[in-house]
Scaffold this motif. Structure first.
Motif, PDB file in Angstrom:
ATOM      1  N   GLN A  61       0.848  -1.186   0.000  1.00  7.05           N
ATOM      2  CA  GLN A  61       0.000   0.000   0.000  1.00  7.05           C
ATOM      3  C   GLN A  61       0.883   1.234   0.000  1.00  7.05           C
ATOM      4  O   GLN A  61       2.006   1.213   0.490  1.00  7.05           O
ATOM      5  CB  GLN A  61      -0.952   0.012   1.201  1.00  7.05           C
ATOM      6  CG  GLN A  61      -0.262  -0.098   2.549  1.00  7.05           C
ATOM      7  CD  GLN A  61      -1.253  -0.287   3.688  1.00  7.05           C
ATOM      8  OE1 GLN A  61      -2.331  -0.833   3.506  1.00  7.05           O
ATOM      9  NE2 GLN A  61      -0.880   0.177   4.864  1.00  7.05           N
ATOM     10  N   ALA A  62       0.361   2.283  -0.613  1.00  8.99           N
ATOM     11  CA  ALA A  62       1.100   3.545  -0.706  1.00  8.99           C
ATOM     12  C   ALA A  62       0.202   4.677  -0.247  1.00  8.99           C
ATOM     13  O   ALA A  62      -1.022   4.631  -0.416  1.00  8.99           O
ATOM     14  CB  ALA A  62       1.563   3.779  -2.139  1.00  8.99           C
ATOM     15  N   ARG A  69      -3.738   3.863  -1.080  1.00  5.45           N
ATOM     16  CA  ARG A  69      -4.161   2.970  -2.153  1.00  5.45           C
ATOM     17  C   ARG A  69      -3.417   1.650  -2.015  1.00  5.45           C
ATOM     18  O   ARG A  69      -2.197   1.620  -1.832  1.00  5.45           O
ATOM     19  CB  ARG A  69      -3.886   3.574  -3.528  1.00  5.45           C
ATOM     20  CG  ARG A  69      -4.673   4.836  -3.835  1.00  5.45           C
ATOM     21  CD  ARG A  69      -6.163   4.578  -3.947  1.00  5.45           C
ATOM     22  NE  ARG A  69      -6.870   5.788  -4.327  1.00  5.45           N
ATOM     23  CZ  ARG A  69      -7.322   6.696  -3.459  1.00  5.45           C
ATOM     24  NH1 ARG A  69      -7.113   6.528  -2.165  1.00  5.45           N
ATOM     25  NH2 ARG A  69      -7.985   7.751  -3.887  1.00  5.45           N
ATOM     26  N   ARG A  70      -4.156   0.565  -2.109  1.00  6.25           N
ATOM     27  CA  ARG A  70      -3.545  -0.768  -2.076  1.00  6.25           C
ATOM     28  C   ARG A  70      -3.026  -1.131  -3.460  1.00  6.25           C
ATOM     29  O   ARG A  70      -3.472  -0.602  -4.463  1.00  6.25           O
ATOM     30  CB  ARG A  70      -4.568  -1.812  -1.636  1.00  6.25           C
ATOM     31  CG  ARG A  70      -5.079  -1.611  -0.219  1.00  6.25           C
ATOM     32  CD  ARG A  70      -5.955  -2.772   0.186  1.00  6.25           C
ATOM     33  NE  ARG A  70      -7.070  -2.967  -0.742  1.00  6.25           N
ATOM     34  CZ  ARG A  70      -7.812  -4.072  -0.799  1.00  6.25           C
ATOM     35  NH1 ARG A  70      -7.542  -5.090  -0.015  1.00  6.25           N
ATOM     36  NH2 ARG A  70      -8.818  -4.156  -1.663  1.00  6.25           N
ATOM     37  N   GLU A 146      -4.773  12.053  -7.125  1.00  4.76           N
ATOM     38  CA  GLU A 146      -4.816  10.602  -7.298  1.00  4.76           C
ATOM     39  C   GLU A 146      -3.632  10.137  -8.147  1.00  4.76           C
ATOM     40  O   GLU A 146      -3.014   9.095  -7.876  1.00  4.76           O
ATOM     41  CB  GLU A 146      -6.130  10.209  -7.953  1.00  4.76           C
ATOM     42  CG  GLU A 146      -6.529   8.773  -7.696  1.00  4.76           C
ATOM     43  CD  GLU A 146      -8.011   8.577  -7.914  1.00  4.76           C
ATOM     44  OE1 GLU A 146      -8.762   8.573  -6.916  1.00  4.76           O
ATOM     45  OE2 GLU A 146      -8.424   8.411  -9.068  1.00  4.76           O
ATOM     46  N   ALA A 147      -3.297  10.922  -9.175  1.00  5.40           N
ATOM     47  CA  ALA A 147      -2.143  10.576 -10.002  1.00  5.40           C
ATOM     48  C   ALA A 147      -0.862  10.612  -9.174  1.00  5.40           C
ATOM     49  O   ALA A 147       0.007   9.735  -9.314  1.00  5.40           O
ATOM     50  CB  ALA A 147      -2.050  11.545 -11.185  1.00  5.40           C
ATOM     51  N   ALA A 148      -0.730  11.607  -8.304  1.00  7.62           N
ATOM     52  CA  ALA A 148       0.464  11.698  -7.452  1.00  7.62           C
ATOM     53  C   ALA A 148       0.538  10.515  -6.488  1.00  7.62           C
ATOM     54  O   ALA A 148       1.637  10.045  -6.155  1.00  7.62           O
ATOM     55  CB  ALA A 148       0.447  13.006  -6.677  1.00  7.62           C
ATOM     56  N   THR A 149      -0.615  10.019  -6.058  1.00  7.06           N
ATOM     57  CA  THR A 149      -0.633   8.844  -5.171  1.00  7.06           C
ATOM     58  C   THR A 149      -0.171   7.605  -5.932  1.00  7.06           C
ATOM     59  O   THR A 149       0.525   6.743  -5.377  1.00  7.06           O
ATOM     60  CB  THR A 149      -2.038   8.643  -4.593  1.00  7.06           C
ATOM     61  OG1 THR A 149      -2.425   9.838  -3.898  1.00  7.06           O
ATOM     62  CG2 THR A 149      -2.078   7.476  -3.621  1.00  7.06           C
ATOM     63  N   LEU A 150      -0.534   7.499  -7.196  1.00 10.73           N
ATOM     64  CA  LEU A 150      -0.044   6.386  -8.012  1.00 10.73           C
ATOM     65  C   LEU A 150       1.466   6.493  -8.220  1.00 10.73           C
ATOM     66  O   LEU A 150       2.174   5.477  -8.228  1.00 10.73           O
ATOM     67  CB  LEU A 150      -0.772   6.372  -9.350  1.00 10.73           C
ATOM     68  CG  LEU A 150      -2.249   5.962  -9.278  1.00 10.73           C
ATOM     69  CD1 LEU A 150      -2.945   6.205 -10.619  1.00 10.73           C
ATOM     70  CD2 LEU A 150      -2.385   4.500  -8.875  1.00 10.73           C
ATOM     71  N   ASP A 155       7.003   4.745  -6.854  1.00 11.54           N
ATOM     72  CA  ASP A 155       8.244   5.024  -6.123  1.00 11.54           C
ATOM     73  C   ASP A 155       8.525   3.936  -5.090  1.00 11.54           C
ATOM     74  O   ASP A 155       9.683   3.528  -4.904  1.00 11.54           O
ATOM     75  CB  ASP A 155       8.142   6.381  -5.425  1.00 11.54           C
ATOM     76  CG  ASP A 155       8.250   7.547  -6.401  1.00 11.54           C
ATOM     77  OD1 ASP A 155       8.770   7.341  -7.513  1.00 11.54           O
ATOM     78  OD2 ASP A 155       7.799   8.655  -6.052  1.00 11.54           O
ATOM     79  N   GLN A 156       7.473   3.488  -4.426  1.00 11.83           N
ATOM     80  CA  GLN A 156       7.653   2.456  -3.405  1.00 11.83           C
ATOM     81  C   GLN A 156       8.117   1.147  -4.036  1.00 11.83           C
ATOM     82  O   GLN A 156       8.998   0.469  -3.506  1.00 11.83           O
ATOM     83  CB  GLN A 156       6.343   2.243  -2.642  1.00 11.83           C
ATOM     84  CG  GLN A 156       6.475   1.290  -1.462  1.00 11.83           C
ATOM     85  CD  GLN A 156       5.258   1.360  -0.558  1.00 11.83           C
ATOM     86  OE1 GLN A 156       4.707   2.430  -0.324  1.00 11.83           O
ATOM     87  NE2 GLN A 156       4.833   0.222  -0.052  1.00 11.83           N
TER      88      GLN A 156
END
Length: 259
Positions: A61-62, A69-70, A146-150, A155-156
């Protein structure tokens, strides 16, 4: 003065029977619709049942501007820490989750054979009850969050697994395709390629009110866009698609060519 005609007993019996049949049919239809909706919710919230293949499924998850978001990452078998493998980010469509998208695309089988990693992010139903990525909501900057969360999820994956950062591609279906295009436009340096299947190019809609017009090809994105490097684009679209107009495919190609 006209005289009112009373219906015969036989006609009244037929009317009663017809009314009763109609009510039963309506109740049955409502029950069926309710059960179908319940099955949809159950499928969206069910635990992952990902296909078994020659590799590992790793949950994660990030956290980013849009919240948590999973995701699931597929890693081929016998990958060493010293390896550097390409990464393909797969964004599902509406009404899907990561597991359903993995099952339907079978991208893990190709990844096992060709040796690359696959990242399947999953939309949170609290962010969109239909499981759609919010690609269109640029006016409120919800889409960018939402795009930045993706990007945080990518990155993770790059930090924890042996990813070749110069070989990261993104692909999506429907709402996932539209989000993939948005990612490629906002962060072109992060991706070596982008693939859109039945998607809408950035700029066709900027709020929920404009989504339907954009999907039907009545609100196309501007061709004149800021010039700059964009990753190579693959557009896939069925000519008989009745949900997303094929005009969007041409518009996306024209926008990329103009840039």
């Amino acid at each position: 003065m006209s005289r009112r005609v009373r219906p015969s007993p036989l006609l009244r019996a037929i009317e009663r029977a017809t009314t009763a049949m109609t009510r039963r049919a309506l109740r049955a239809g409502a029950d069926a619709a309710g059960k179908a909706a319940a099955r949809g919710v159950e499928a969206m919230s069910a635990p992952y049942r990902l296909p078994v293949s020659a590799g590992d499924w790793i949950p994660g998850q990030a956290i980013g501007p849009a919240g948590l978001r999973r995701f699931r990452l597929f890693r081929p078998a016998d990958v060493r820490s010293s390896d550097r493998l390409p990464l393909l980010v797969m964004l599902h469509g509406c009404g899907q989750n990561a597991a359903a998208f993995a099952r339907s695309t079978r991208m893990d089988r190709l990844a096992a054979r060709e040796r690359f990693l696959v990242l399947y992010p999953e939309q949170d139903l609290a962010a969109n009850p239909q499981g759609c990525w919010n690609w269109y909501d640029t006016r409120s900057h919800r889409a960018e969050a939402e795009a930045a969360t993706l990007i945080a999820a990518i990155d993770q994956a790059c930090l924890l697994y042996p990813v070749d950062r110069d070989a990261v591609a993104v692909a999506g279906l429907s709402a996932g395709a539209s989000m993939a295009a948005l990612l490629a436009v906002r962060w072109p340096e992060r991706f070596c390629a982008v693939a859109m299947h039945a998607g809408v190019a950035p700029g066709a809609a900027n709020s929920a009110a404009g989504v339907l017009a954009a999907m039907r090809g009545r609100s196309l994105p501007p061709t004149a866009v800021e010039r700059g490097n964009r990753p190579p684009l693959l557009v896939i679209h069925g000519s008989e698609d009745r949900v997303v107009s094929v005009r969007n495919a041409h518009a996306a190609a024209e926008q990329w060519a103009a840039a």
